[in-house]
Enzyme design. Sequence first.
Site, mmCIF file in Angstrom:
data_model
loop_
_atom_site.group_PDB
_atom_site.id
_atom_site.type_symbol
_atom_site.label_atom_id
_atom_site.label_comp_id
_atom_site.label_asym_id
_atom_site.label_seq_id
_atom_site.Cartn_x
_atom_site.Cartn_y
_atom_site.Cartn_z
ATOM 1 N N ASP A 3 19.893 24.191 -29.673
ATOM 2 C CA ASP A 3 18.608 24.248 -28.977
ATOM 3 C C ASP A 3 18.686 23.672 -27.568
ATOM 4 O O ASP A 3 17.763 23.853 -26.775
ATOM 5 C CB ASP A 3 17.533 23.462 -29.749
ATOM 6 C CG ASP A 3 17.230 24.071 -31.109
ATOM 7 O OD1 ASP A 3 17.261 25.310 -31.210
ATOM 8 O OD2 ASP A 3 16.973 23.315 -32.059
ATOM 9 N N CYS A 41 3.357 1.693 2.781
ATOM 10 C CA CYS A 41 4.618 0.958 2.592
ATOM 11 C C CYS A 41 5.607 1.799 1.788
ATOM 12 O O CYS A 41 6.802 1.843 2.084
ATOM 13 C CB CYS A 41 4.368 -0.361 1.858
ATOM 14 S SG CYS A 41 3.161 -1.435 2.642
ATOM 15 N N ASP A 64 15.621 20.705 -32.361
ATOM 16 C CA ASP A 64 16.319 19.497 -32.831
ATOM 17 C C ASP A 64 17.829 19.628 -32.869
ATOM 18 O O ASP A 64 18.532 18.647 -33.087
ATOM 19 C CB ASP A 64 15.818 19.121 -34.230
ATOM 20 C CG ASP A 64 16.369 20.048 -35.307
ATOM 21 O OD1 ASP A 64 16.544 21.257 -35.023
ATOM 22 O OD2 ASP A 64 16.628 19.580 -36.424
ATOM 23 N N CYS A 101 0.830 -1.202 0.000
ATOM 24 C CA CYS A 101 0.000 0.000 0.000
ATOM 25 C C CYS A 101 0.867 1.256 0.000
ATOM 26 O O CYS A 101 2.095 1.184 0.066
ATOM 27 C CB CYS A 101 -0.925 0.010 1.217
ATOM 28 S SG CYS A 101 -0.033 0.122 2.786
ATOM 29 N N ASP A 126 11.786 26.071 -32.512
ATOM 30 C CA ASP A 126 12.950 26.468 -33.303
ATOM 31 C C ASP A 126 12.525 26.363 -34.766
ATOM 32 O O ASP A 126 11.703 25.516 -35.121
ATOM 33 C CB ASP A 126 14.113 25.522 -33.019
ATOM 34 C CG ASP A 126 15.293 25.780 -33.944
ATOM 35 O OD1 ASP A 126 15.774 26.916 -33.961
ATOM 36 O OD2 ASP A 126 15.685 24.843 -34.662
#
Length: 776
Positions: A672, A44, A668, A41, A468
């Site tokens: 960036d 725990c 990409d 649970c 970008d």
Amino acid sequence: MQNRIYTKPSKKPDTSRLIEEKNMKTQEIKTLTLPVEGMTCASCVARVEKALKKIDGIGEVNVNLATEKVTVSFNPAQTGVSKFTEVVEDAGYKLLPPEEEQSSGGNEEFGSPSEIQHKEAYKKLKAEFIFSAVISIPVMIISMLEMTEWFSTLIPFTPAEVNRLLFLASTLVIFISGKRFFTAAWKIAKHFSADMNTLVAVGTGTAYVYSTIAVLFPELLNLNNAAGHIYFDTAVIIITLILMGRLLEARAKSKTSSAIKKLLGLQPKTARVVRNDIQSDIPIKDVIHGDIIIVRPGEKIPVDAVIIEGYSSVDESMITGESIPVEKTAGTKVIGGTINKNGSLTIKASAIGKDSVIARIVKLVEEAQGSKAPIQTLADKVASIFVPVVIGIAVITFLIWYFIAGLPFTSAMLNFIAVMVIACPCALGLATPTAIMVGTGVGASSGIMIKNAESLERLNSVTTVVFDKTGTITIGKPVVTNIITKNGIKENDLLRKAASVESKSEHPLGTAIVEFAASKRIELDEITDFNSLTGNGIEASAGNKKLIIGNAALMKDKEIHLNPEVLQEIETLSNEGKTVILVSVDKNLAGLIAVADVIRKDTKEVISALKKKKIQTVMLTGDNKRTASAIAGEAGIEKIFSEVMPAEKAEIIGKLQAQGEVVAMVGDGINDSPALARADVGIAIGTGTDIAIESADITLINGNITELLSALTLSRKTIRTIKQNLFWAFIYNVIGIPLAALGLLNPIIAAGAMAMSSVSVVSNSLRLRKTKIVSN
């Protein structure tokens, strides 16, 4: 749009641990994910986390109830696995160290050691449930029939003998099927703590002990006989129902990790390797970097590789989510586990084992599934005090009903038991991690890699998406967009002349012209007297023709007349963000070729969809304002930052955040990466650089910008599922506990409801597997 300040938690350390984390940064930080046995649970989870966080040298600790694993970041110079194992065992649980996991063997047929362990645990749980059910059902039926007068006339036993039989049968259930609850409760009781096992053990134990005394020693309770004081059925049915709930829960939880299992199952078991000019099939684990491998049509590609010979189309849908096969030829990369459709390929192994794409994806998915979303914080806080509070409520319930309301001892006891067994910290603990597991798995199957749960949650709150330009909004390389012929020359002739000269150049604009001519299957002329005029253009000869290719300044310098119509055409194309290349033959203008980095085919659709979602779109670019405006106008983006240096991108992200925007950055390139790291959510295009992908929180593997919409949809649906789970987990306890305390809930019904609450949460999360995340 409502402005909100959103702080990215993972970027800022907890102030209470600043000194320790600063010291850790000077050392090599190691991260391990280890299985934990015995957690049932949310309480725990809190206990294991608390125990580990007390260790010197520990950084971040994430315990996941759904995966039953803990992810620990630590300084190896200060602590290690043996210490983790010790403190976790002291807390009442068992940590499986990596050495044990590796030495356990594990094989392809039966699965990993942790999988084997889970299967064995499931079998044991199933056996205990069946044993308990087989005994408990007759116990319950006999207990009900015993209350009727006609039952005693049908059986050759006295009521006392029947009660002793019930005692014996119930004892078997309590000490065999119910042993797990009492053992776990005792372990943590020794550390003055409690969890769900405590609730079950105390609740069923109370009913069993009271009934046992009533049967064997009725005088201790001032009873003439045990009639009306037997609750063995309550004890054993509660255990049976809770075991059933755990069994269904375990079964459902195993389905939440189906995405990882599917990915691991992609790789074939063997590869056809060429060594010393001899072809042979060898196990995939024996393939080494640089091996030459033959892949026939219809076969799976065994490892990540580069094609050195052959042409085919490859189905990469299982990795990228893209249903259309991708054309592959010599020099292109292929991914292990994808399917070679129709051509024979000779490939060279480039990445194997943990360095392969599939292995890296699996690692990312496992890390994401093991991480915590901020939305789980409230559930964790409640769980940390939940069990002690419930025990307190149960005790108060008994005292009020017995001493104040004057209810008989047995009735007050039943109310006490009902409160103990209705409370369910399990649902609280499973609400968030099960949804995160399924959500990240669905993402991985659709080509969306999510680094952690926090990113998935933050994406749902994004108010601004910053793109970008190059490689994100646009395709990332120049292509021919316009051809205008002059002085009667035909288009193909103009292309042939221009491409023939540009084939000797290495300029990217020239490469675009050469590739365009190749796509039209135009044969090139033999070129002589090639001369590159740096910054302006090229001159060369083709046969007896003198060719000059370049910009307007070069034409003017070479005294080639450009009439007002041509100048206007150059101006128009330039305003559209295109680079105009002029071609002259023997001092006469032959035509104009416009080249540009054009927008991706789906960019307009994505920008339009974001606007409908009331999300602001922004474009960053190092290009001049005219080119930037042209691209942004075509894409439908209204806010532009042009002539931006790489270092300034992150500053712009910061300014938007200061204005209250929750910012996602999509890029990409290497330049960036600072902006991707600075943004609330960094999203990398999968066709980009490794540095950009490493800096990002989410990666769109197939490089398709429309997957951004899919990621947003996935985030929204996952967070909605988490909120549903948390609502039902909280409301269930908020309603159930008072009903039990008021004496309106039978303990058996309470146990059944408790068992089903966890199952319902996991089942609700599993619905995400069937959800469609592709936005229209």
